[in-house]
Design a protein around this motif. Structure first.
Motif, PDB file in Angstrom:
ATOM      1  N   LEU A  98       3.055   8.136  -2.630  1.00 39.46           N
ATOM      2  CA  LEU A  98       4.348   7.358  -2.915  1.00 39.46           C
ATOM      3  C   LEU A  98       4.317   6.024  -1.834  1.00 39.46           C
ATOM      4  O   LEU A  98       4.110   6.293  -0.461  1.00 39.46           O
ATOM      5  N   GLY A  99       4.638   4.874  -2.756  1.00 42.19           N
ATOM      6  CA  GLY A  99       4.854   3.629  -1.860  1.00 42.19           C
ATOM      7  C   GLY A  99       3.857   2.832  -2.097  1.00 42.19           C
ATOM      8  O   GLY A  99       2.974   2.857  -2.885  1.00 42.19           O
ATOM      9  N   VAL A 100       4.050   1.406  -1.607  1.00 49.89           N
ATOM     10  CA  VAL A 100       3.037   0.440  -1.839  1.00 49.89           C
ATOM     11  C   VAL A 100       2.291   0.001  -0.729  1.00 49.89           C
ATOM     12  O   VAL A 100       2.870  -0.279   0.440  1.00 49.89           O
ATOM     13  N   PRO A 101       0.952   0.282  -0.456  1.00 52.06           N
ATOM     14  CA  PRO A 101       0.159  -0.182   0.580  1.00 52.06           C
ATOM     15  C   PRO A 101       0.232  -1.661   0.624  1.00 52.06           C
ATOM     16  O   PRO A 101       0.100  -2.665  -0.399  1.00 52.06           O
TER      17      PRO A 101
ATOM     18  N   GLU B 205       1.242   6.590  -0.173  1.00 51.71           N
ATOM     19  CA  GLU B 205       0.065   5.955  -0.718  1.00 51.71           C
ATOM     20  C   GLU B 205      -0.235   5.109   0.373  1.00 51.71           C
ATOM     21  O   GLU B 205       0.355   4.146   1.017  1.00 51.71           O
ATOM     22  N   THR B 206      -1.305   5.157   0.810  1.00 54.75           N
ATOM     23  CA  THR B 206      -2.286   4.465   2.073  1.00 54.75           C
ATOM     24  C   THR B 206      -3.457   3.758   1.517  1.00 54.75           C
ATOM     25  O   THR B 206      -4.278   4.320   0.656  1.00 54.75           O
ATOM     26  N   ASP B 207      -3.757   2.572   2.210  1.00 49.21           N
ATOM     27  CA  ASP B 207      -5.122   1.954   1.980  1.00 49.21           C
ATOM     28  C   ASP B 207      -5.433   1.382   3.232  1.00 49.21           C
ATOM     29  O   ASP B 207      -4.823   0.457   3.750  1.00 49.21           O
ATOM     30  N   ILE B 208      -6.517   2.118   3.771  1.00 54.29           N
ATOM     31  CA  ILE B 208      -7.148   1.593   5.033  1.00 54.29           C
ATOM     32  C   ILE B 208      -8.084   0.494   4.914  1.00 54.29           C
ATOM     33  O   ILE B 208      -8.254  -0.389   5.720  1.00 54.29           O
ATOM     34  N   SER B 209      -8.676   0.320   3.786  1.00 56.59           N
ATOM     35  CA  SER B 209     -10.242  -0.368   3.774  1.00 56.59           C
ATOM     36  C   SER B 209      -9.733  -1.855   3.338  1.00 56.59           C
ATOM     37  O   SER B 209     -10.340  -2.883   3.784  1.00 56.59           O
TER      38      SER B 209
END
Length: 713
Positions: free
Chosen positions: A233-236, A310-314
């Motif tokens: 949940l959430g916006v990266p 919600e995560t985005d590392i790249s």
């Protein structure tokens, strides 16, 4: 007598079949039959049914089968087509009077579709987007519609997707409209409003230091084999902090990139499910905007539930690379002086004292950008990013190898003085270094004690008897008499030419050396040293200052010496073989196996690869394995060292390899010692060198002047 088919199916009174009577009869039957639903079934490809069942307002311009059924059951499908805004208002009123998950999910989909229909009119679209985000949050967390404990709610993941996407579209609108999300601000939805009570930032920088933000959803990444995202949940977000926001009161600022810092973050909107009543009786949902760093936090608690973010590392990593200055590998080779302002030790994220530093050192004609695939793969692992912080060393590779090693040593000691001046932090004191190609040679010098071996190769005259100016004498001593750094407890060599590369002797090497322009200060200091050595005698006939290319010559006696010197900590080798993986021998096209292999390695992996073995997926997995083991051993040693501290002395610092160091006196904490396993008995752990290491020259034999540069970094 033959039976009439129609009569047989539906018996009727016998009448005389005159034409007018027959017409009347047919009309009557038609009316009768039209009141009966005609049910049929036909076979279709199963994929077609899957598509229909998977359809929702997210991936089409129609609601899902579930919402369509909800509308048809209430004879509302016609109103949805003719007057959707009023239907949404009516359903909102229905939900307030009689909360139910069916009504709420219908509101989620219909507001999402309305926002898409008004996409060309942002002022009309935005309230529907925010409405969808609120309805989705209520669907997930409002206790009035919450399922029984232990019950898996249908469409929960879909509701999370609606929340993330509608909130992300609202953020795009807010960015364009200049909405700053200040506490006390009220934002309109279709039938209510959202009030921002306050903001919470779990970031290393204050909000006013962030110059801009971007949504990870806005970009498609290329050049990285894997994009590491975690659904939740959430916006990266991608947060950008320009160099001008740096603060002089924070010493750690000098270890952050000098152009801009790019941080990954997740925006989470926490909404109170029970609305207040505002002006005119309008409902007001109080909320709090929260920002989290996925390198620090991966979950949040909502009403006693653990909710993944919600995560985005790249994508932030790729954004950073795309907006960074062009790699300066060639510039660093040919004109080291021009590269001096960019050289140094840098952190990808601000320092965290509870995380182990892992430092990446690039090779010849390369730059830190060469590590992006590996760093992406390692940071994508939640376990690794929970326990490690990622640093890199940037340097001009045209300088002599020993000189570059000195720069690395100086940078690491400076970091220790800044972040762990007392030498008491177990995480800092279990640093791991990964070096590729020439970077592996620099890495090795951090964990070796050369004694007087290097200097005796050049001259038998003690440095103190050379009558050098004091500053140059000090520089020479720091260059040729280095000791291992005790806070580095494990290293990884990738495609490292411990005994040189034949390519350094060819035509390419001669051309490369001719193009290198060394720094003037280095040349002048070297001339002073060479003049003094000529008077007192030297073993090697030195005709000029060697370059980084010369340092890779297999005829360089200093290279042979360092290859034979013991490595004081556990080390690992990852080696490329162009012909076949898992087979000792051969070459990676630049460095042969006989040069990249070192006896005594804790592990050795051979991958089918050219010289860029550090980008190979199996090499990345191997580094991951080593880091996980390093982490476990470090944590175990730290726990063991803190079980029963000696109250009469300062606590011993863990050595990071399963055994505590011997307790030191109160005035001097114990240094971590080298492990005994996989390390020859003669290896020791000498004290750290002085922190200040100014530039000095290094010497190589005449044979090294015909050097050549490896074609790969």
């Amino acid at each position: 007598m033959k039976t009439n088919t129609l009569s047989a199916r539906c018996p009727l009174p016998k009448v005389r079949c005159t034409l007018p009577a027959l017409l009347v009869l047919m009309l009557a039957v038609g009316v009768f039959v039209s009141g009966c639903a005609r049910v049929s079934i036909r076979e279709v490809p199963i994929a077609q049914r899957y598509d229909a069942l998977d359809r929702s307002a997210i991936n089409s311009d129609r609601p899902s089968e579930l919402t369509l059924a909800f509308l048809k059951q209430r004879d509302l499908d016609g109103q949805w087509k003719s007057d959707p805004d009023s239907l949404i208002t009516a359903l909102d009123a229905k939900y307030q009077a009689d909360p139910g998950p069916g009504t709420l999910f219908a509101l989620i989909e219909l507001t999402h579709l309305q926002a898409k229909r008004y996409a060309a009119q942002p002022e009309q679209s935005a309230p529907f987007d925010l409405s969808c985000a609120v309805y989705s949050y209520l669907f997930l967390f409002d206790p009035k519609v919450a399922p029984d404990k232990g019950y898996l709610r249908p469409n929960a993941r879909l509701a999370a997707e609606f929340h993330n996407r509608s909130l992300s579209r609202y953020l795009l609108y807010a960015r364009a409209a200049g909405i700053g999300f200040s506490p006390g601000q009220t934002l309109a939805t279709a039938n209510a409003s959202v009030e921002l009570k306050d903001r919470e930032y779990g970031l290393a920088f204050a909000p006013d230091e962030i110059s801009s933000y971007h949504l990870a959803y806005e970009y498609a990444v290329s050049g990285l084999d894997v994009t590491y995202t975690v659904p939740g949940l959430g916006v990266p977000l991608i947060l950008v902090r320009e160099a001008g926001a740096a603060r002089d009161d924070r010493p750690e600022e000098r270890f952050l990139t000098r152009v801009r810092q790019v941080l990954a973050a997740t925006l989470f909107l926490r909404i109170e499910t029970e609305p207040a009543t505002g002006r005119g009786g309008r409902r007001v949902y109080r909320s709090r905007l929260e920002l989290y760093d996925p390198m620090r936090v991966n979950t949040v608690a909502v009403d006693g539930m653990t909710v993944p973010l919600e995560t985005d590392i790249s994508t932030p990593l790729a954004w950073m690379a795309a907006h960074a200055p062009a790699p300066q590998g060639i510039k660093g080779l040919m004109d080291p002086q021009a590269f001096q302002s960019d050289q140094g030790l840098y952190m990808l994220q601000p320092y965290q004292k509870d995380k182990i530093p892992v430092v990446f050192v690039h090779g010849l004609i390369s730059s830190p950008m060469t590590w992006l695939p590996m760093i992406n793969g390692l940071m994508g692992d939640p376990k690794l990013r929970e326990r490690y912080q990622f640093w890199y060393f940037s340097y001009p590779t045209g300088n002599p190898v020993l000189y570059s090693s000195m720069l690395l040593r100086q940078a690491l000691l400076s970091a220790q003085a800044t972040f762990d001046p007392t030498g008491s932090n177990p995480a800092f004191n279990n640093m791991l270094i990964v070096g590729h190609s020439m970077g592996g040679l620099l890495t090795k010098d951090m964990v070796q004690d050369c004694g007087d071996l290097l200097w005796n190769t050049i001259s038998k005259t003690p440095v103190a008897q050379l009558a050098l100016p004091p500053d140059i004498q000090e520089q020479v001593e720091k260059l040729f008499f280095f000791k291992r750094l005790p806070f580095v407890t494990e290293v990884i060599f990738i495609s490292t030419p411990h005994r040189g590369s034949e390519m350094a002797l060819g035509t390419i090497g001669k051309i490369g050396k001719a193009l290198v322009t060394l720094p003037l200060t280095l040349v002048k200091a070297s001339a002073t040293l060479f003049t003094s050595l000529a008077r007192h005698g030297m073993h090697l006939p030195i005709t000029g200052v060697p370059t980084g290319i010369d340092g890779l010559s297999p005829k360089n006696p200093l290279l042979e010496l360092t290859a034979a010197m013991p490595v004081a900590v556990p080390f690992h080798s990852i080696i490329g073989n162009e012909a076949k993986g898992g087979v000792a021998g051969g070459s990676d096209g630049v460095v042969p196996y006989r040069s990249s292999h070192l006896d005594g390695a804790a592990s050795e992996l051979i991958v089918k690869s050219g010289h860029g073995a550090h980008e190979h997926p199996l090499a990345i997995r191997e580094v991951r394995r080593i880091m996980l083991e390093h982490m476990r051993t470090t944590d175990a040693a730290t726990s063991e060292a803190t079980v029963a501290p000696d109250v009469t002395t300062a606590p011993a610092k863990p050595n990071g390899r399963g055994k505590p160091a011997v307790p030191a006196k109160q005035s001097e904490p114990a240094r971590p010692t080298a492990p005994k396993q996989a390390v020859p008995a003669q290896r020791n752990a000498p004290a750290a060198p002085a922190a200040a290491i100014p530039p000095v020259p290094c010497a190589v034999p005449p044979a090294a002047t015909a050097a050549t540069a490896p074609t790969a970094p």
